[in-house]
Design an enzyme around this catalytic site. Structure first.
Site, PDB file in Angstrom:
ATOM      1  CG  ASP A   1      -6.433  -1.643  -1.626  1.00 35.25           C
ATOM      2  OD1 ASP A   1      -6.629  -2.861  -1.809  1.00 35.25           O
ATOM      3  OD2 ASP A   1      -5.523  -1.206  -0.892  1.00 35.25           O
TER       4      ASP A   1
ATOM      5  CG  ASP B   1      -2.021  -1.035   1.150  1.00 31.30           C
ATOM      6  OD1 ASP B   1      -2.460  -1.355   0.036  1.00 31.30           O
ATOM      7  OD2 ASP B   1      -2.446  -1.523   2.214  1.00 31.30           O
TER       8      ASP B   1
END
Length: 166
Positions: A141, A123
């Site tokens: 995401d 991330d």
């Protein structure tokens, strides 16, 4: 002739998902090549680039577990992807639904690749207000979230249509 158009239709959606997967993986490679774990670079007063790892699911759900979650979420991601491909093939004429499913598919596969290769999801997008930070996320995401919103919108739109023949 019908099979040719069916295969062409599904190929278009799978091609879009593949482009999304490539974009997701390229951005993750770029971040991991540029940043060390935990490093952050302010971009705006509400957005940073940061390198963090998520061993769990959305919002780091189950991230602190002993490692079994890697395999669990990988299997769920693969199973969901197979089901989404089935739904795409079955509903490819429904443009909005197909966009939703394609975005979710590309995102799911992007994160499954991370789990298989690294044991965690990479991330790097950090949105915040003051000292409050949204959980870091990535392109995959984002695609999943946008796809989910489109899916709900499509379902709400369809549920408001009167039933045919009445």
């Amino acid at each position: 002739m019908s099979n040719v158009s069916t295969n062409t239709g599904i190929a278009r959606w799978l091609g879009i998902a593949a482009i999304l997967i490539i974009l997701d993986q390229i951005t993750k490679i770029a971040i991991t090549s540029t940043f060390v774990y935990g490093e952050a670079m302010p971009v705006t007063p509400f957005f940073n680039l940061v390198l963090v790892y998520n061993k769990g699911a959305a919002f780091s759900f189950l991230a602190s577990e002993t490692g079994w979650q890697r395999h669990f979420f990988t299997v769920i991601g693969i199973g969901a992807s197979a089901f989404i491909i089935y739904l795409l093939k079955k509903n490819q004429g429904q443009r909005l639904l197909s966009w939703a499913l394609t975005l979710i598919l590309g995102g799911a596969i992007g994160n499954v690749i991370d789990r298989i290769l690294y044991g965690h999801v990479i991330d790097f997008l950090d949105v915040y207000i003051g000292n409050w930070h949204w959980p870091a996320f990535n392109i995959a995401d984002s695609a999943i979230c946008i796809g989910a919103v489109l899916f709900v919108y499509d379902e709400l739109k369809r549920s408001k249509k009167p039933a045919s023949g009445t």
